[in-house]
Design a protein around this motif. Structure first.
Motif, PDB file in Angstrom:
ATOM      1  N   LEU A   1      -2.809 -20.008  -3.980  1.00  0.00           N
ATOM      2  CA  LEU A   1      -1.978 -21.157  -3.630  1.00  0.00           C
ATOM      3  C   LEU A   1      -2.820 -22.423  -3.747  1.00  0.00           C
ATOM      4  CD1 LEU A   1      -0.165 -19.788  -0.427  1.00  0.00           C
ATOM      5  CD2 LEU A   1       0.569 -19.637  -2.811  1.00  0.00           C
ATOM      6  N   ASP A   2      -2.768 -23.057  -4.907  1.00  0.00           N
ATOM      7  CA  ASP A   2      -3.534 -24.296  -5.136  1.00  0.00           C
ATOM      8  C   ASP A   2      -5.012 -24.114  -4.793  1.00  0.00           C
ATOM      9  OD1 ASP A   2      -1.233 -25.700  -5.929  1.00  0.00           O
ATOM     10  OD2 ASP A   2      -0.718 -26.113  -3.843  1.00  0.00           O
ATOM     11  N   GLY A   3      -5.581 -23.015  -5.282  1.00  0.00           N
ATOM     12  CA  GLY A   3      -7.003 -22.763  -5.080  1.00  0.00           C
ATOM     13  C   GLY A   3      -7.343 -22.004  -3.817  1.00  0.00           C
ATOM     14  N   VAL A   4      -6.344 -21.683  -3.022  1.00  0.00           N
ATOM     15  CA  VAL A   4      -6.554 -20.938  -1.780  1.00  0.00           C
ATOM     16  C   VAL A   4      -5.942 -19.548  -1.923  1.00  0.00           C
ATOM     17  CG1 VAL A   4      -6.004 -20.805   0.683  1.00  0.00           C
ATOM     18  CG2 VAL A   4      -6.569 -23.016  -0.359  1.00  0.00           C
ATOM     19  N   VAL A   5      -6.737 -18.518  -1.662  1.00  0.00           N
ATOM     20  CA  VAL A   5      -6.220 -17.147  -1.623  1.00  0.00           C
ATOM     21  C   VAL A   5      -6.084 -16.798  -0.146  1.00  0.00           C
ATOM     22  CG1 VAL A   5      -6.630 -14.744  -2.238  1.00  0.00           C
ATOM     23  CG2 VAL A   5      -7.327 -16.564  -3.811  1.00  0.00           C
ATOM     24  N   PRO A   6      -4.860 -16.809   0.380  1.00  0.00           N
ATOM     25  CA  PRO A   6      -4.679 -16.687   1.834  1.00  0.00           C
ATOM     26  C   PRO A   6      -5.410 -15.520   2.490  1.00  0.00           C
ATOM     27  CG  PRO A   6      -2.621 -17.295   0.800  1.00  0.00           C
ATOM     28  CD  PRO A   6      -3.579 -17.021  -0.323  1.00  0.00           C
ATOM     29  N   TYR A   7      -5.392 -14.345   1.881  1.00  0.00           N
ATOM     30  CA  TYR A   7      -6.009 -13.190   2.530  1.00  0.00           C
ATOM     31  C   TYR A   7      -7.485 -13.439   2.800  1.00  0.00           C
ATOM     32  CZ  TYR A   7      -6.552  -8.270   3.845  1.00  0.00           C
ATOM     33  OH  TYR A   7      -6.773  -7.102   4.548  1.00  0.00           O
ATOM     34  N   TYR A   8      -8.169 -14.003   1.808  1.00  0.00           N
ATOM     35  CA  TYR A   8      -9.613 -14.196   1.930  1.00  0.00           C
ATOM     36  C   TYR A   8      -9.986 -15.544   2.545  1.00  0.00           C
ATOM     37  CZ  TYR A   8      -9.922 -10.118  -1.110  1.00  0.00           C
ATOM     38  OH  TYR A   8      -9.802  -8.844  -1.631  1.00  0.00           O
ATOM     39  N   ASP A   9      -9.168 -16.570   2.335  1.00  0.00           N
ATOM     40  CA  ASP A   9      -9.531 -17.912   2.779  1.00  0.00           C
ATOM     41  C   ASP A   9      -8.896 -18.318   4.099  1.00  0.00           C
ATOM     42  OD1 ASP A   9     -11.041 -18.228   0.444  1.00  0.00           O
ATOM     43  OD2 ASP A   9      -9.318 -18.982  -0.686  1.00  0.00           O
ATOM     44  N   ILE A  10      -7.868 -17.586   4.536  1.00  0.00           N
ATOM     45  CA  ILE A  10      -7.209 -17.909   5.806  1.00  0.00           C
ATOM     46  C   ILE A  10      -7.189 -16.704   6.734  1.00  0.00           C
ATOM     47  CG2 ILE A  10      -5.106 -18.750   6.907  1.00  0.00           C
ATOM     48  CD1 ILE A  10      -4.376 -20.123   4.274  1.00  0.00           C
ATOM     49  N   PHE A  11      -6.652 -15.599   6.270  1.00  0.00           N
ATOM     50  CA  PHE A  11      -6.469 -14.437   7.135  1.00  0.00           C
ATOM     51  C   PHE A  11      -7.796 -13.911   7.675  1.00  0.00           C
ATOM     52  CE2 PHE A  11      -2.455 -14.822   5.176  1.00  0.00           C
ATOM     53  CZ  PHE A  11      -1.524 -14.064   5.866  1.00  0.00           C
ATOM     54  N   MET A  12      -8.703 -13.572   6.787  1.00  0.00           N
ATOM     55  CA  MET A  12      -9.948 -12.951   7.243  1.00  0.00           C
ATOM     56  C   MET A  12     -10.795 -13.887   8.100  1.00  0.00           C
ATOM     57  SD  MET A  12      -9.469  -9.902   6.265  1.00  0.00           S
ATOM     58  CE  MET A  12     -11.011  -9.076   6.624  1.00  0.00           C
ATOM     59  N   PRO A  13     -10.961 -15.160   7.730  1.00  0.00           N
ATOM     60  CA  PRO A  13     -11.795 -16.018   8.579  1.00  0.00           C
ATOM     61  C   PRO A  13     -11.127 -16.483   9.867  1.00  0.00           C
ATOM     62  CG  PRO A  13     -11.025 -17.236   6.651  1.00  0.00           C
ATOM     63  CD  PRO A  13     -10.637 -15.811   6.434  1.00  0.00           C
ATOM     64  N   GLU A  14      -9.788 -16.609   9.880  1.00  0.00           N
ATOM     65  CA  GLU A  14      -9.136 -17.200  11.049  1.00  0.00           C
ATOM     66  C   GLU A  14      -8.589 -16.168  12.032  1.00  0.00           C
ATOM     67  OE1 GLU A  14      -6.665 -20.575  10.472  1.00  0.00           O
ATOM     68  OE2 GLU A  14      -7.908 -21.385   8.865  1.00  0.00           O
ATOM     69  N   MET A  15      -8.412 -14.935  11.599  1.00  0.00           N
ATOM     70  CA  MET A  15      -8.062 -13.888  12.556  1.00  0.00           C
ATOM     71  C   MET A  15      -9.322 -13.507  13.334  1.00  0.00           C
ATOM     72  SD  MET A  15      -5.600 -11.288  10.463  1.00  0.00           S
ATOM     73  CE  MET A  15      -3.961 -11.785   9.926  1.00  0.00           C
ATOM     74  N   ASP A  16      -9.200 -13.461  14.640  1.00  0.00           N
ATOM     75  CA  ASP A  16     -10.338 -13.075  15.490  1.00  0.00           C
ATOM     76  C   ASP A  16     -10.636 -11.599  15.238  1.00  0.00           C
ATOM     77  OD1 ASP A  16     -12.039 -12.261  17.584  1.00  0.00           O
ATOM     78  OD2 ASP A  16     -11.188 -13.744  18.959  1.00  0.00           O
ATOM     79  N   LYS A  17     -11.764 -11.312  14.620  1.00  0.00           N
ATOM     80  CA  LYS A  17     -12.081  -9.932  14.242  1.00  0.00           C
ATOM     81  C   LYS A  17     -12.305  -9.031  15.439  1.00  0.00           C
ATOM     82  CE  LYS A  17     -17.035 -10.747  13.499  1.00  0.00           C
ATOM     83  NZ  LYS A  17     -18.132 -10.704  12.486  1.00  0.00           N
ATOM     84  N   ASN A  18     -12.512  -9.614  16.608  1.00  0.00           N
ATOM     85  CA  ASN A  18     -12.660  -8.813  17.817  1.00  0.00           C
ATOM     86  C   ASN A  18     -11.310  -8.454  18.429  1.00  0.00           C
ATOM     87  OD1 ASN A  18     -15.568  -8.861  17.881  1.00  0.00           O
ATOM     88  ND2 ASN A  18     -15.408 -11.008  18.508  1.00  0.00           N
ATOM     89  N   LEU A  19     -10.252  -9.096  17.942  1.00  0.00           N
ATOM     90  CA  LEU A  19      -8.914  -8.873  18.491  1.00  0.00           C
ATOM     91  C   LEU A  19      -7.947  -8.270  17.491  1.00  0.00           C
ATOM     92  CD1 LEU A  19      -8.398 -12.235  20.448  1.00  0.00           C
ATOM     93  CD2 LEU A  19      -8.987 -10.006  21.416  1.00  0.00           C
ATOM     94  N   ILE A  20      -8.150  -8.561  16.201  1.00  0.00           N
ATOM     95  CA  ILE A  20      -7.188  -8.140  15.182  1.00  0.00           C
ATOM     96  C   ILE A  20      -7.895  -7.316  14.109  1.00  0.00           C
ATOM     97  CG2 ILE A  20      -5.501  -8.880  13.467  1.00  0.00           C
ATOM     98  CD1 ILE A  20      -5.104 -11.443  15.017  1.00  0.00           C
ATOM     99  N   THR A  21      -7.383  -6.126  13.865  1.00  0.00           N
ATOM    100  CA  THR A  21      -7.888  -5.313  12.761  1.00  0.00           C
ATOM    101  C   THR A  21      -6.920  -5.406  11.605  1.00  0.00           C
ATOM    102  OG1 THR A  21      -8.783  -3.144  12.159  1.00  0.00           O
ATOM    103  CG2 THR A  21      -6.740  -3.147  13.431  1.00  0.00           C
ATOM    104  N   MET A  22      -7.394  -5.080  10.410  1.00  0.00           N
ATOM    105  CA  MET A  22      -6.545  -5.072   9.235  1.00  0.00           C
ATOM    106  C   MET A  22      -6.059  -3.646   8.970  1.00  0.00           C
ATOM    107  SD  MET A  22      -6.893  -8.237   8.889  1.00  0.00           S
ATOM    108  CE  MET A  22      -5.963  -8.675   7.424  1.00  0.00           C
TER     109      MET A  22
END
Length: 301
Positions: free
Chosen positions: A178-199
């Motif tokens: 999306l205009d240079g942003v790949v949501p899974y890698y650029d939004i989901f993975m960094p902004e989901m709290d990895k201590n609270l949310i698993t994939m």
């Protein structure tokens, strides 16, 4: 995929599902009990059968050797029309256990009151995971993704209070540029709290989006506690629309599940679930029989 959205839709939450890997079978001349492999089933795979006959459908699943379940039928505090304790007893009496539930959190947000109700209902059921399974077409933009993930972090915190891990189940659209942003890698993975949310990585949809699951495990070790085993019959160029016309039984298609399963420790995998969005193209029980046969004779051994 409107049918899935409608299936999951409730005022603030809806729908559930999941699956686990237990001990691998011993090497002996005796055919091992399939349940010893801990194969799970996402019940969305047999949703029409579940709508018609909950108890009979669960009996068929158990008889095939499935051990773990991921649900897709939460609404108004009930699971497939049953109170949590009642549904849990039905499942456990058939020698299975409920691991996960797909639980929709609407894009407009969810109140903490509703989040706690959802958490309490699932705690009464005894699940280990609640998973966000879907994002509507109109919400697939950077601004809404960010807002939804902020909500999910809050919901995940509430879930954690009752011992439940929140999760996210992907399709293919999260990998679209999306205009240079790949949501899974650029939004989901960094902004989901990895201590609270698993994939919960859906191997079919990730592959259709041109992703290599093993490379994803290498990049984000330990973040994929749940895997959806779903096979594809056709090799295609990467695409990002939810077109699912070639889903097939696990081991009957082209995905190298042996390679993926071999990397399970790097992934952090704790449970896996068979899923077929197309319900076996009209033969749901035949399809999941093929999947568990291939898993317990060719992949998990």
């Amino acid at each position: 995929m409107k049918n899935r959205r409608d299936f999951l839709k409730i005022s603030a939450a809806g729908a559930v599902g999941a699956m686990v890997l237990g001990p691998v079978a011993c090497t002996s001349a005796v055919t091992p009990d399939r349940k010893s492999f801990g194969v799970g089933l996402q019940l969305y795979t047999i949703r029409d059968a579940m709508a018609a006959d909950v108890v009979g459908s669960l009996q068929k699943v158990s008889d095939m050797g499935y051990k773990n379940l991921e649900l897709a039928g939460y609404s108004n505090g009930k699971f497939y029309g049953y109170e949590p304790a009642e549904f849990k007893k039905i499942v456990e009496d058939k020698g299975m256990q409920i691991i996960s539930s797909h639980t929709q959190v609407e894009a407009a947000g969810i109140t903490m009151e509703n989040a706690r109700k959802m958490a309490d209902d699932h705690a009464a059921l005894g699940v280990k995971y609640c998973v966000q399974p879907w994002i509507n077409d109109e919400d697939r933009n950077i601004e809404t993704y960010k807002r939804m993930i902020a909500d999910w972090n809050q919901v995940a915190s509430v879930m954690k209070e009752v011992g439940i891990q929140f999760g996210y189940h992907n399709h293919n659209f999260e990998f679209a540029n999306l205009d240079g942003v790949v949501p899974y890698y650029d939004i989901f993975m960094p902004e989901m709290d990895k201590n609270l949310i698993t994939m919960e990585l859906d191997l079919y949809w990730a592959t259709k989006a041109g992703q290599d699951p093993v490379e994803m495990f290498d990049k984000y070790p330990g973040r994929f506690q749940l895997l959806h085993f779903k096979d594809m019959a056709k090799q295609t160029d990467p695409y990002f629309e939810v077109v699912k016309d070639d889903i097939t039984s696990v081991g009957a298609g082209l995905i190298d599940f042996n390679r993926i399963y071999a990397a399970r420790e790097k992934a952090g995998m704790k449970y896996l679930f068979v899923e077929d969005d197309n319900q076996g193209n009209g033969l749901p029980f035949e399809g999941i029989e093929t999947s568990i046969t291939n898993l317990t004779t060719k992949i998990l051994v």
